[in-house]
Scaffold this motif. Structure first.
Motif, PDB file in Angstrom:
ATOM      1  N   PHE A   1      -5.801 -18.162  -7.388  1.00  0.00           N
ATOM      2  CA  PHE A   1      -6.292 -16.792  -7.245  1.00  0.00           C
ATOM      3  C   PHE A   1      -6.059 -16.023  -8.542  1.00  0.00           C
ATOM      4  O   PHE A   1      -5.197 -16.381  -9.352  1.00  0.00           O
ATOM      5  N   THR A   2      -6.833 -14.953  -8.722  1.00  0.00           N
ATOM      6  CA  THR A   2      -6.615 -14.055  -9.848  1.00  0.00           C
ATOM      7  C   THR A   2      -6.214 -12.682  -9.314  1.00  0.00           C
ATOM      8  O   THR A   2      -6.550 -12.320  -8.186  1.00  0.00           O
ATOM      9  N   VAL A   3      -5.488 -11.936 -10.124  1.00  0.00           N
ATOM     10  CA  VAL A   3      -4.971 -10.628  -9.721  1.00  0.00           C
ATOM     11  C   VAL A   3      -5.433  -9.578 -10.718  1.00  0.00           C
ATOM     12  O   VAL A   3      -5.061  -9.629 -11.887  1.00  0.00           O
ATOM     13  N   GLY A   4      -6.246  -8.635 -10.249  1.00  0.00           N
ATOM     14  CA  GLY A   4      -6.591  -7.462 -11.043  1.00  0.00           C
ATOM     15  C   GLY A   4      -5.479  -6.444 -10.869  1.00  0.00           C
ATOM     16  O   GLY A   4      -5.385  -5.805  -9.822  1.00  0.00           O
ATOM     17  N   VAL A   5      -4.632  -6.311 -11.872  1.00  0.00           N
ATOM     18  CA  VAL A   5      -3.355  -5.606 -11.703  1.00  0.00           C
ATOM     19  C   VAL A   5      -3.543  -4.162 -11.267  1.00  0.00           C
ATOM     20  O   VAL A   5      -2.896  -3.692 -10.330  1.00  0.00           O
ATOM     21  N   GLY A   6      -4.420  -3.424 -11.949  1.00  0.00           N
ATOM     22  CA  GLY A   6      -4.589  -2.015 -11.623  1.00  0.00           C
ATOM     23  C   GLY A   6      -4.998  -1.799 -10.174  1.00  0.00           C
ATOM     24  O   GLY A   6      -4.428  -0.976  -9.459  1.00  0.00           O
ATOM     25  N   HIS A   7      -5.995  -2.552  -9.730  1.00  0.00           N
ATOM     26  CA  HIS A   7      -6.469  -2.450  -8.350  1.00  0.00           C
ATOM     27  C   HIS A   7      -5.386  -2.860  -7.372  1.00  0.00           C
ATOM     28  O   HIS A   7      -5.168  -2.204  -6.351  1.00  0.00           O
ATOM     29  N   PHE A   8      -4.677  -3.934  -7.695  1.00  0.00           N
ATOM     30  CA  PHE A   8      -3.675  -4.489  -6.788  1.00  0.00           C
ATOM     31  C   PHE A   8      -2.549  -3.490  -6.535  1.00  0.00           C
ATOM     32  O   PHE A   8      -2.153  -3.251  -5.396  1.00  0.00           O
ATOM     33  N   VAL A   9      -2.038  -2.908  -7.618  1.00  0.00           N
ATOM     34  CA  VAL A   9      -0.932  -1.959  -7.491  1.00  0.00           C
ATOM     35  C   VAL A   9      -1.385  -0.685  -6.787  1.00  0.00           C
ATOM     36  O   VAL A   9      -0.704  -0.159  -5.902  1.00  0.00           O
ATOM     37  N   GLU A  10      -2.565  -0.197  -7.155  1.00  0.00           N
ATOM     38  CA  GLU A  10      -3.072   1.034  -6.540  1.00  0.00           C
ATOM     39  C   GLU A  10      -3.323   0.832  -5.054  1.00  0.00           C
ATOM     40  O   GLU A  10      -2.985   1.698  -4.237  1.00  0.00           O
ATOM     41  N   ARG A  11      -3.903  -0.295  -4.693  1.00  0.00           N
ATOM     42  CA  ARG A  11      -4.235  -0.564  -3.290  1.00  0.00           C
ATOM     43  C   ARG A  11      -2.983  -0.577  -2.424  1.00  0.00           C
ATOM     44  O   ARG A  11      -2.934   0.054  -1.355  1.00  0.00           O
ATOM     45  N   HIS A  12      -1.942  -1.246  -2.867  1.00  0.00           N
ATOM     46  CA  HIS A  12      -0.724  -1.306  -2.079  1.00  0.00           C
ATOM     47  C   HIS A  12       0.000   0.033  -2.072  1.00  0.00           C
ATOM     48  O   HIS A  12       0.598   0.423  -1.059  1.00  0.00           O
ATOM     49  N   GLY A  13      -0.050   0.755  -3.196  1.00  0.00           N
ATOM     50  CA  GLY A  13       0.566   2.074  -3.229  1.00  0.00           C
ATOM     51  C   GLY A  13      -0.087   3.042  -2.262  1.00  0.00           C
ATOM     52  O   GLY A  13       0.586   3.820  -1.580  1.00  0.00           O
ATOM     53  N   LEU A  14      -1.416   2.986  -2.170  1.00  0.00           N
ATOM     54  CA  LEU A  14      -2.122   3.843  -1.229  1.00  0.00           C
ATOM     55  C   LEU A  14      -1.756   3.501   0.213  1.00  0.00           C
ATOM     56  O   LEU A  14      -1.674   4.391   1.063  1.00  0.00           O
ATOM     57  N   ALA A  15      -1.532   2.227   0.472  1.00  0.00           N
ATOM     58  CA  ALA A  15      -1.116   1.838   1.824  1.00  0.00           C
ATOM     59  C   ALA A  15       0.217   2.475   2.185  1.00  0.00           C
ATOM     60  O   ALA A  15       0.405   2.965   3.308  1.00  0.00           O
ATOM     61  N   VAL A  16       1.158   2.509   1.223  1.00  0.00           N
ATOM     62  CA  VAL A  16       2.464   3.130   1.486  1.00  0.00           C
ATOM     63  C   VAL A  16       2.301   4.620   1.732  1.00  0.00           C
ATOM     64  O   VAL A  16       2.918   5.194   2.641  1.00  0.00           O
ATOM     65  N   ILE A  17       1.453   5.281   0.929  1.00  0.00           N
ATOM     66  CA  ILE A  17       1.231   6.716   1.113  1.00  0.00           C
ATOM     67  C   ILE A  17       0.676   6.996   2.510  1.00  0.00           C
ATOM     68  O   ILE A  17       1.125   7.909   3.208  1.00  0.00           O
ATOM     69  N   ILE A  18      -0.312   6.200   2.912  1.00  0.00           N
ATOM     70  CA  ILE A  18      -0.948   6.428   4.206  1.00  0.00           C
ATOM     71  C   ILE A  18       0.033   6.160   5.344  1.00  0.00           C
ATOM     72  O   ILE A  18       0.076   6.896   6.335  1.00  0.00           O
ATOM     73  N   VAL A  19       0.851   5.099   5.221  1.00  0.00           N
ATOM     74  CA  VAL A  19       1.838   4.805   6.258  1.00  0.00           C
ATOM     75  C   VAL A  19       2.863   5.932   6.347  1.00  0.00           C
ATOM     76  O   VAL A  19       3.229   6.375   7.449  1.00  0.00           O
TER      77      VAL A  19
END
Length: 378
Positions: free
Chosen positions: A184-202
């Motif tokens: 797999f490949t990891v787009g770092v900016g998207h990956f970090v932002e996506r998980h951070g938004l999940a924490v904010i929403i939770v």
């Protein structure tokens, strides 16, 4: 490096670098699922309930992470991928509806398993034609096996189900070790932002749930003071991650060699992040119980859900930092112990208000200590 070069590099890796609105829509449904899982603990505030929530949430979080990896490579400007993600969203929504009843007799556990299997199959199909297609051929079969185990749990008596959920959890833990994730490949900016938004929403959803409990109180002092204590606690939890950790995590993940990046991402944004999200969910239920017993001492497991949840959150942050930075943030580990040592006796022998206040004092002290040492370091 110019913007054009950066975009070309991201395209070469087959990844995207920013979160799209449809992903946020998906996350809102996922957070509803987390809320429903937390409601299981609210109704059954015991060690059995805590264990059940841990198993269910680990299974659900694994596929949420899978969809974060999927959308990291998916072109959501096209109609086909959009419909695919919406179908996965529907699967998560059905799961969320059935979660509170999965331990009961009836079709609920089977429906949960069937919708989970649908989510897994859509995830598998979604990777076809993306940069992760070789990786999913390794991980996908074990995901399907795990989903079939979850489905089988819905076909057996309620007393047997936890053992099958435990087996599914074991498959979740073992999958990256057995199959590897290097394809797999990891787009770092998207990956970090996506998980951070999940924490904010939770975190935001937990504030909404606890605020709803506080608003039902007849006493003005309990409603206002309790709600403000909860808001302050949630803000402190937000600060500990978004004050500096998120920004630094992106830079640290970017520095990881590309061939090692997927494995590091699994351990940091997968395993450690699960502890973070689990901690938030448990803490939210603990905050509700503290509001219910605002002026009175409590007993049993429900009295210590607040300190346990915050301690898990701090431990998850510590593991997250260790995976990316290579060192343990010892202050956060000590703070986790301090929360349990102070807030648990406060809830058991004083009141919910005292427990909230003790937890808040520990988090504020940690924030001030870290801020002071960060200023000295720079």
């Amino acid at each position: 490096m110019t913007d054009e070069t950066t975009e070309a590099g991201a395209a070469d890796q087959g990844t995207v670098e920013s979160v799209r609105p449809l992903e946020l829509f998906f996350d809102l449904v996922f957070v509803f699922t987390i809320t429903q899982v937390a409601s299981v603990l609210d109704e059954l505030p015991t060690l059995v309930g805590l264990g059940r929530v841990a198993m269910l949430l680990s299974i659900i979080w694994w596929m949420y992470g899978g969809y974060a990896w999927l959308t990291n490579t998916l072109d959501l400007d096209r109609t086909g991928p959009r419909l695919l993600l919406l179908a996965g969203t529907a699967g998560f929504f059905v799961m969320s509806i059935t979660v509170p009843k999965v331990a009961e007799r009836g079709p609920w556990a089977w429906l949960f398993g069937a919708s989970y299997l649908l989510v897994v199959l859509i995830h598998l199909v979604g990777f076809i034609g993306t940069s992760g297609h070789r990786g999913i051929l390794r991980v996908g079969p074990l995901n399907v096996v795990m989903a079939l185990v979850v489905l089988a749990a819905g076909l057996v008596p309620p007393g047997v189900r936890p053992w099958l959920w435990l087996l599914a959890w074991a498959i979740v833990v073992a999958t990256p070790i057995v199959t590897g994730v290097g394809e797999f490949t990891v787009g770092v900016g998207h990956f970090v932002e996506r998980h951070g938004l999940a924490v904010i929403i939770v975190l935001g959803e937990s504030i909404a749930e606890v605020g709803a409990v506080a608003s039902r109180e007849d006493e003005v002092a309990t409603m206002l003071v309790g709600a403000l204590l909860v808001l302050a606690l949630s803000a402190a939890m937000w600060w500990l991650y978004f004050g500096r950790e998120e920004r630094e995590s992106e830079a640290r993940l970017e520095r990881v060699p590309r061939d090692r990046r997927p494995r590091v991402a699994v351990y940091s944004f997968g395993y450690a992040y699960f502890v973070i999200v689990f901690g938030i969910a448990v803490a939210a239920v603990g905050m509700e119980k503290a509001i219910d017993e605002f002026h009175d001492a409590s007993d049993g497991v429900q009295a210590v859900l607040l300190p346990i949840g915050i301690a898990l959150y701090l431990a998850g942050l510590a593991c997250f930092h260790r995976t990316l930075a290579g060192s343990w943030p010892q202050a956060r580990l000590w703070a986790a112990l301090a929360v349990v040592a102070l807030a648990a006796p406060a809830a058991l022998y004083a009141s919910g208000a005292a427990a909230l206040a003790c937890a808040l004092v520990v988090l504020l002290a940690l924030i001030l200590w870290e801020g002071h040492h960060w200023e000295q370091a720079v």
